[in-house]
Scaffold this motif. Structure first.
Motif, PDB file in Angstrom:
ATOM      1  N   LYS A 191       0.992  -1.210  -0.128  1.00 42.99           N
ATOM      2  CA  LYS A 191       0.104  -0.088   0.038  1.00 42.99           C
ATOM      3  C   LYS A 191       0.851   1.386  -0.130  1.00 42.99           C
ATOM      4  O   LYS A 191       2.018   1.388   0.585  1.00 42.99           O
ATOM      5  CB  LYS A 191      -0.792  -0.046   1.272  1.00 42.99           C
ATOM      6  N   PRO A 192       0.310   2.152  -0.708  1.00 44.87           N
ATOM      7  CA  PRO A 192       1.080   3.684  -0.573  1.00 44.87           C
ATOM      8  C   PRO A 192       1.083   4.218   1.067  1.00 44.87           C
ATOM      9  O   PRO A 192      -0.180   4.356   1.597  1.00 44.87           O
ATOM     10  CB  PRO A 192       0.290   4.442  -1.337  1.00 44.87           C
ATOM     11  N   VAL A 193       2.134   4.450   1.583  1.00 43.86           N
ATOM     12  CA  VAL A 193       2.226   4.799   3.111  1.00 43.86           C
ATOM     13  C   VAL A 193       2.863   6.203   2.847  1.00 43.86           C
ATOM     14  O   VAL A 193       4.033   6.524   2.522  1.00 43.86           O
ATOM     15  CB  VAL A 193       3.066   3.846   3.711  1.00 43.86           C
ATOM     16  N   LEU A 194       2.275   7.207   3.648  1.00 50.79           N
ATOM     17  CA  LEU A 194       2.896   8.308   4.301  1.00 50.79           C
ATOM     18  C   LEU A 194       3.211   8.258   5.597  1.00 50.79           C
ATOM     19  O   LEU A 194       2.340   7.985   6.343  1.00 50.79           O
ATOM     20  CB  LEU A 194       1.819   9.738   4.084  1.00 50.79           C
ATOM     21  N   MET A 195       4.432   8.385   5.763  1.00 56.96           N
ATOM     22  CA  MET A 195       5.076   8.533   7.288  1.00 56.96           C
ATOM     23  C   MET A 195       5.405   9.809   7.822  1.00 56.96           C
ATOM     24  O   MET A 195       6.232  10.446   7.228  1.00 56.96           O
ATOM     25  CB  MET A 195       6.514   7.473   7.183  1.00 56.96           C
ATOM     26  N   LEU A 196       4.988  10.096   8.992  1.00 55.43           N
ATOM     27  CA  LEU A 196       4.879  11.237   9.763  1.00 55.43           C
ATOM     28  C   LEU A 196       5.667  10.918  11.040  1.00 55.43           C
ATOM     29  O   LEU A 196       5.410   9.876  11.470  1.00 55.43           O
ATOM     30  CB  LEU A 196       3.863  11.969   9.818  1.00 55.43           C
ATOM     31  N   ALA A 197       6.100  12.082  11.604  1.00 59.67           N
ATOM     32  CA  ALA A 197       6.453  11.879  13.269  1.00 59.67           C
ATOM     33  C   ALA A 197       6.772  13.221  13.524  1.00 59.67           C
ATOM     34  O   ALA A 197       6.783  14.251  13.108  1.00 59.67           O
ATOM     35  CB  ALA A 197       7.983  11.379  13.086  1.00 59.67           C
ATOM     36  N   THR A 198       6.475  13.352  15.139  1.00 61.95           N
ATOM     37  CA  THR A 198       6.632  14.616  15.708  1.00 61.95           C
ATOM     38  C   THR A 198       6.802  14.432  17.112  1.00 61.95           C
ATOM     39  O   THR A 198       6.659  13.147  17.677  1.00 61.95           O
ATOM     40  CB  THR A 198       5.373  15.543  15.562  1.00 61.95           C
ATOM     41  N   SER A 199       7.348  15.334  17.712  1.00 59.81           N
ATOM     42  CA  SER A 199       7.724  15.294  18.994  1.00 59.81           C
ATOM     43  C   SER A 199       7.887  16.857  19.484  1.00 59.81           C
ATOM     44  O   SER A 199       7.931  17.775  18.746  1.00 59.81           O
ATOM     45  CB  SER A 199       9.120  14.416  19.339  1.00 59.81           C
ATOM     46  N   ALA A 258       5.984  -1.746   2.467  1.00 58.15           N
ATOM     47  CA  ALA A 258       5.308  -0.360   2.323  1.00 58.15           C
ATOM     48  C   ALA A 258       5.735   0.688   1.106  1.00 58.15           C
ATOM     49  O   ALA A 258       6.847   0.642   1.032  1.00 58.15           O
ATOM     50  CB  ALA A 258       5.763   0.529   3.347  1.00 58.15           C
ATOM     51  N   GLU A 259       5.002   1.155   0.266  1.00 60.28           N
ATOM     52  CA  GLU A 259       5.273   1.831  -0.726  1.00 60.28           C
ATOM     53  C   GLU A 259       5.296   3.357  -0.262  1.00 60.28           C
ATOM     54  O   GLU A 259       4.561   3.884  -0.372  1.00 60.28           O
ATOM     55  CB  GLU A 259       4.215   1.856  -1.806  1.00 60.28           C
ATOM     56  N   VAL A 260       6.559   3.849   0.563  1.00 62.86           N
ATOM     57  CA  VAL A 260       6.510   5.107   0.999  1.00 62.86           C
ATOM     58  C   VAL A 260       6.476   6.236  -0.033  1.00 62.86           C
ATOM     59  O   VAL A 260       7.479   6.323  -1.127  1.00 62.86           O
ATOM     60  CB  VAL A 260       7.661   5.042   1.933  1.00 62.86           C
ATOM     61  N   VAL A 261       5.435   7.004   0.057  1.00 61.56           N
ATOM     62  CA  VAL A 261       5.276   8.217  -0.863  1.00 61.56           C
ATOM     63  C   VAL A 261       6.108   9.393  -0.257  1.00 61.56           C
ATOM     64  O   VAL A 261       6.210  10.252  -1.263  1.00 61.56           O
ATOM     65  CB  VAL A 261       3.722   8.489  -1.152  1.00 61.56           C
ATOM     66  N   GLY A 262       6.215   9.395   0.817  1.00 58.79           N
ATOM     67  CA  GLY A 262       6.936  10.554   1.326  1.00 58.79           C
ATOM     68  C   GLY A 262       7.153  10.345   2.863  1.00 58.79           C
ATOM     69  O   GLY A 262       6.434   9.757   3.371  1.00 58.79           O
ATOM     70  N   SER A 263       7.905  11.291   3.467  1.00 59.37           N
ATOM     71  CA  SER A 263       7.707  11.453   4.884  1.00 59.37           C
ATOM     72  C   SER A 263       8.115  12.727   5.452  1.00 59.37           C
ATOM     73  O   SER A 263       9.084  13.484   4.600  1.00 59.37           O
ATOM     74  CB  SER A 263       8.953  10.295   5.344  1.00 59.37           C
TER      75      SER A 263
END
Ligand SMILES: Cc1cc2nc3c(=O)[nH]c(=O)nc-3n(C[C@H](O)[C@H](O)[C@H](O)COP(=O)(O)O)c2cc1C
Length: 175
Positions: free
Chosen positions: A105-113, A135-140
């Motif tokens: 699946k296309p996956v958008l990976m985010l993160a925050t702290s 995971a088909e990473v479309v961006g992060s």
């Protein structure tokens, strides 16, 4: 588009959930489901537990939800430079169904702290390991200093540049 979103944290006040919920709301999808990892809590993975009792239903449910989604949106919380134990445990169990957890699946990976690092270490781990889990990473995108950049009460970014970068990535998820 069926969009499945979740924060890789089990905190009731997860800032990553706030971020992922906001990001999902900016998509054109009319079918968004935001999961709560607390609904997928399982005993700590062990090979002995698996051999004795099999894979818990919660892991199968998550695997099926990913399989039914058209796209995935995740925001990673960082504990000591890595994944939260809550997410890692769920991920470990789910990977025992099939290592291809994300099922291409296309996956958008985010993160925050709250800090200036913006959980960039865990995000880097997630992106780097993504091919092993299909995971088909479309961006992060890592969002540093969350409370300085995002207004939780108004549910909007105070930092226009970060907001635009996020919206561009959400847009890629829909292509
Ligand atoms: C055990 C523990 C370890 C943490 N380690 C890090 C860290 O390595 N890097 C970081 O940026 N923040 C770290 N934090 C702070 C988290 O980023 C912060 O608690 C954040 O709110 C977690 O995301 P969440 O609100 O989505 O659960 C840590 C917090 C805890 C409780």
């Amino acid at each position: 588009m069926k969009l499945l979103a979740f924060s890789a944290s089990n905190s009731q006040h997860s800032i990553n959930r706030a971020l992922v919920t906001y990001a999902a709301s900016q998509s054109n999808s009319d079918d968004v489901e935001v999961l709560d990892l607390n609904d997928f809590e399982m005993a700590i993975y062990s090979i002995d537990r698996e051999n004795n009792s099999g894979i818990p239903e919660q892991a199968k449910l998550l695997f099926d939800k990913i399989g039914q989604a058209d796209a995935i949106l995740i925001s990673f919380a960082e504990y000591n430079g890595s994944f939260t134990s809550a997410y890692k445990n769920i991920f470990d169990w789910t990977s025992r169904i099939d290592q291809k957890v994300f099922q291409n699946k296309p996956v958008l990976m985010l993160a925050t702290s709250p800090g200036p690092g913006g959980a960039a270490n865990v995000l880097d781990s997630a992106v780097t390991s993504a091919p092993y889990f299909a995971a088909e990473v479309v961006g992060s995108l890592s969002i540093p200093s969350f409370y300085q950049n995002f207004d939780l009460e108004k549910n909007k970014f105070m930092n226009d540049d970060l907001n635009e970068r996020l919206l561009a990535l959400v847009n890629k998820l829909e292509c």
